[in-house]
Design a protein around this motif. Sequence first.
Motif, PDB file in Angstrom:
ATOM      1  N   PRO A 201       0.810  -1.398  -0.415  1.00 25.56           N
ATOM      2  CA  PRO A 201       0.044   0.112  -0.060  1.00 25.56           C
ATOM      3  C   PRO A 201       0.837   0.924   0.193  1.00 25.56           C
ATOM      4  O   PRO A 201      -0.347   2.342  -0.851  1.00 25.56           O
ATOM      5  CB  PRO A 201      -0.472   0.558   0.975  1.00 25.56           C
ATOM      6  CG  PRO A 201      -0.760  -1.358   1.720  1.00 25.56           C
ATOM      7  CD  PRO A 201       0.434  -2.126   1.019  1.00 25.56           C
ATOM      8  N   THR A 202       1.641   0.998   0.105  1.00 26.68           N
ATOM      9  CA  THR A 202       3.017   2.706   0.146  1.00 26.68           C
ATOM     10  C   THR A 202       3.447   2.718  -0.334  1.00 26.68           C
ATOM     11  O   THR A 202       3.914   3.968  -1.255  1.00 26.68           O
ATOM     12  CB  THR A 202       4.020   1.913   1.500  1.00 26.68           C
ATOM     13  OG1 THR A 202       4.666   1.562   0.918  1.00 26.68           O
ATOM     14  CG2 THR A 202       3.506   2.415   3.010  1.00 26.68           C
ATOM     15  N   ILE A 203       3.878   2.038  -1.558  1.00 26.89           N
ATOM     16  CA  ILE A 203       3.881   2.067  -3.190  1.00 26.89           C
ATOM     17  C   ILE A 203       3.055   2.835  -4.229  1.00 26.89           C
ATOM     18  O   ILE A 203       1.817   2.159  -4.217  1.00 26.89           O
ATOM     19  CB  ILE A 203       4.254   0.992  -4.040  1.00 26.89           C
ATOM     20  CG1 ILE A 203       5.818   0.042  -3.246  1.00 26.89           C
ATOM     21  CG2 ILE A 203       5.162   0.500  -4.989  1.00 26.89           C
ATOM     22  CD1 ILE A 203       6.051  -0.943  -3.369  1.00 26.89           C
ATOM     23  N   ASN A 204       3.866   3.240  -4.464  1.00 28.05           N
ATOM     24  CA  ASN A 204       2.415   4.704  -5.434  1.00 28.05           C
ATOM     25  C   ASN A 204       3.410   4.804  -6.363  1.00 28.05           C
ATOM     26  O   ASN A 204       4.201   4.158  -7.003  1.00 28.05           O
ATOM     27  CB  ASN A 204       1.937   6.257  -5.199  1.00 28.05           C
ATOM     28  CG  ASN A 204       4.076   7.223  -4.750  1.00 28.05           C
ATOM     29  OD1 ASN A 204       4.621   6.229  -5.660  1.00 28.05           O
ATOM     30  ND2 ASN A 204       3.867   7.847  -3.787  1.00 28.05           N
ATOM     31  N   SER A 205       2.266   5.248  -7.728  1.00 28.62           N
ATOM     32  CA  SER A 205       2.471   4.920  -8.856  1.00 28.62           C
ATOM     33  C   SER A 205       3.511   5.160  -9.905  1.00 28.62           C
ATOM     34  O   SER A 205       5.168   5.367 -10.297  1.00 28.62           O
ATOM     35  CB  SER A 205       1.116   5.829  -9.493  1.00 28.62           C
ATOM     36  OG  SER A 205       0.138   4.551  -9.566  1.00 28.62           O
ATOM     37  N   THR A 206       4.176   6.616  -9.062  1.00 33.14           N
ATOM     38  CA  THR A 206       5.080   7.629  -9.458  1.00 33.14           C
ATOM     39  C   THR A 206       6.396   6.629  -9.359  1.00 33.14           C
ATOM     40  O   THR A 206       7.516   6.623 -10.064  1.00 33.14           O
ATOM     41  CB  THR A 206       5.141   8.979  -9.185  1.00 33.14           C
ATOM     42  OG1 THR A 206       4.759   9.068  -9.446  1.00 33.14           O
ATOM     43  CG2 THR A 206       6.448   9.230  -8.864  1.00 33.14           C
ATOM     44  N   TYR A 207       6.223   5.911  -7.777  1.00 38.59           N
ATOM     45  CA  TYR A 207       7.689   5.666  -7.313  1.00 38.59           C
ATOM     46  C   TYR A 207       7.415   4.014  -8.290  1.00 38.59           C
ATOM     47  O   TYR A 207       9.095   3.514  -8.878  1.00 38.59           O
ATOM     48  CB  TYR A 207       7.476   5.080  -5.397  1.00 38.59           C
ATOM     49  CG  TYR A 207       8.466   4.016  -5.546  1.00 38.59           C
ATOM     50  CD1 TYR A 207      10.068   4.104  -4.832  1.00 38.59           C
ATOM     51  CD2 TYR A 207       7.808   2.560  -5.667  1.00 38.59           C
ATOM     52  CE1 TYR A 207      10.693   3.597  -4.255  1.00 38.59           C
ATOM     53  CE2 TYR A 207       9.069   1.490  -4.583  1.00 38.59           C
ATOM     54  CZ  TYR A 207      10.500   2.030  -4.568  1.00 38.59           C
ATOM     55  OH  TYR A 207      11.213   1.150  -3.591  1.00 38.59           O
ATOM     56  N   LEU A 208       6.699   3.138  -8.457  1.00 37.09           N
ATOM     57  CA  LEU A 208       6.570   2.216  -9.656  1.00 37.09           C
ATOM     58  C   LEU A 208       7.098   1.901 -10.490  1.00 37.09           C
ATOM     59  O   LEU A 208       7.869   1.701 -10.804  1.00 37.09           O
ATOM     60  CB  LEU A 208       5.205   1.592  -9.261  1.00 37.09           C
ATOM     61  CG  LEU A 208       5.258   0.000 -10.293  1.00 37.09           C
ATOM     62  CD1 LEU A 208       5.661  -1.023  -8.906  1.00 37.09           C
ATOM     63  CD2 LEU A 208       3.717  -0.693  -9.972  1.00 37.09           C
ATOM     64  N   LYS A 209       7.336   2.898 -11.384  1.00 44.74           N
ATOM     65  CA  LYS A 209       8.052   3.941 -12.748  1.00 44.74           C
ATOM     66  C   LYS A 209       9.182   4.217 -12.259  1.00 44.74           C
ATOM     67  O   LYS A 209       9.709   3.674 -13.006  1.00 44.74           O
ATOM     68  CB  LYS A 209       7.052   4.713 -13.202  1.00 44.74           C
ATOM     69  CG  LYS A 209       5.512   4.240 -13.666  1.00 44.74           C
ATOM     70  CD  LYS A 209       4.917   5.969 -13.863  1.00 44.74           C
ATOM     71  CE  LYS A 209       3.472   6.003 -14.584  1.00 44.74           C
ATOM     72  NZ  LYS A 209       3.297   7.079 -15.147  1.00 44.74           N
ATOM     73  N   CYS A 221      10.579  -3.324  -3.615  1.00 46.24           N
ATOM     74  CA  CYS A 221      10.098  -2.965  -5.748  1.00 46.24           C
ATOM     75  C   CYS A 221      10.184  -3.720  -6.089  1.00 46.24           C
ATOM     76  O   CYS A 221      10.918  -4.847  -5.918  1.00 46.24           O
ATOM     77  CB  CYS A 221      11.222  -2.275  -5.423  1.00 46.24           C
ATOM     78  SG  CYS A 221      11.138  -1.899  -7.916  1.00 46.24           S
TER      79      CYS A 221
END
Length: 384
Positions: A201-209, A221
């Motif tokens: 839940p702490t991972i957002n789209s910006t971080y994932l990219k 990651c």
Amino acid sequence: MALCEVLNSFLFEYDTPRIVLIRSRKVGLVNRGCSSAFSWVFLWEKGYQETDSVVSSVTTKVKGVTLTNTSTLGARIWDVADYVIPPQGENTVFVMTNVILTLNQSQGHCPELPDDQTVCKVKSDCVPGYVSTHSSGIQTGECVPYNSSINTCQVLAWCPVEDDSHIPKPAFLREAENFTLLVKNNIWYRKFNFSKRNILPTINSTYLKNCIYDAQTDPFCPIFRLGKIVEAAGQDFQEMAVEGGVMALQINWDCNLDRAASHCVPKYSFRRLDNKDSAHTVSPGYNFRFAKYYRNRDGSESRTLIKAYGIRFDIIVFGKAGKFDVIPTMINIGSGLALFGVATVLCDIVVLYCMKKKYYYREKKYKYVEDHELGVGETYGTNS
């Protein structure tokens, strides 16, 4: 009752020297050992919890583009549709890293690839209809030139036949080490109705990219560089890419559900699964063949035969969850109490009959007293 106590009672019945049982210090040591063992099982191993094994599903996605420039194909771009075969697998993904291409094959008659069974000098060396395990086709019985110096038996096959005697070195798609693999993993513990996925839940789209897995800086990651996976398993990617291999990406979910759900997180590890042993060099690595078929303008069929070498990544998910439950708690408490009761008997057997200094311990444990010391014939107590 301890073994020595039984013997003491038996000997007393037959008017032999009396044995007075003295408590051994070893019993206390064993009891303390039992106490430590019970604490370890009950607390450290969480003997008070009900447990369940993980149920898991995995999907994958590979990304990356590379350019090759050869005399056979010229300049060519390779993307995911070219080197991921098949596009989706069950808990696995294959990435092609090396290839032998046989272009523009069509069915017809042509010379077989030279080996001990196919080289010929005269027609009688070839047997019509003969097929061996490694044949490219069926022999016609003719002996024809393979090149200016060698004749081989003619076959009915897809022609020209494949020549895989020389594997490209370095690997054809050596840039594959920079490709990335996204792993999406959903897990469920049925007994506790608890589910979670590795994209936290702490991972957002910006971080994932932008993130790439790193055990120190980005341990959660879910995107992995292929070269780093192989390196983390102690292997060399460029060496492995030539003939292929099998890698395991392991995801471990060990969860204590007595704590907050945020503490239940995946742990990643990597290892090579196929046997890489210098003493076993027969059929190393991992490869298979497939073809792409075409219909020509004249109605004839042709194909491109591809022998693909590459690395298969198997995603292996395992784990266990535990949560407090009364039943296992009571069972383990009862087992611990029973362990204390057995301690004295085990101590007597081991110390008095198994250890090198058993006579010394026996002397310290027992005191032999003659009848006259006890005052034989005297009456103890008051008769009613």
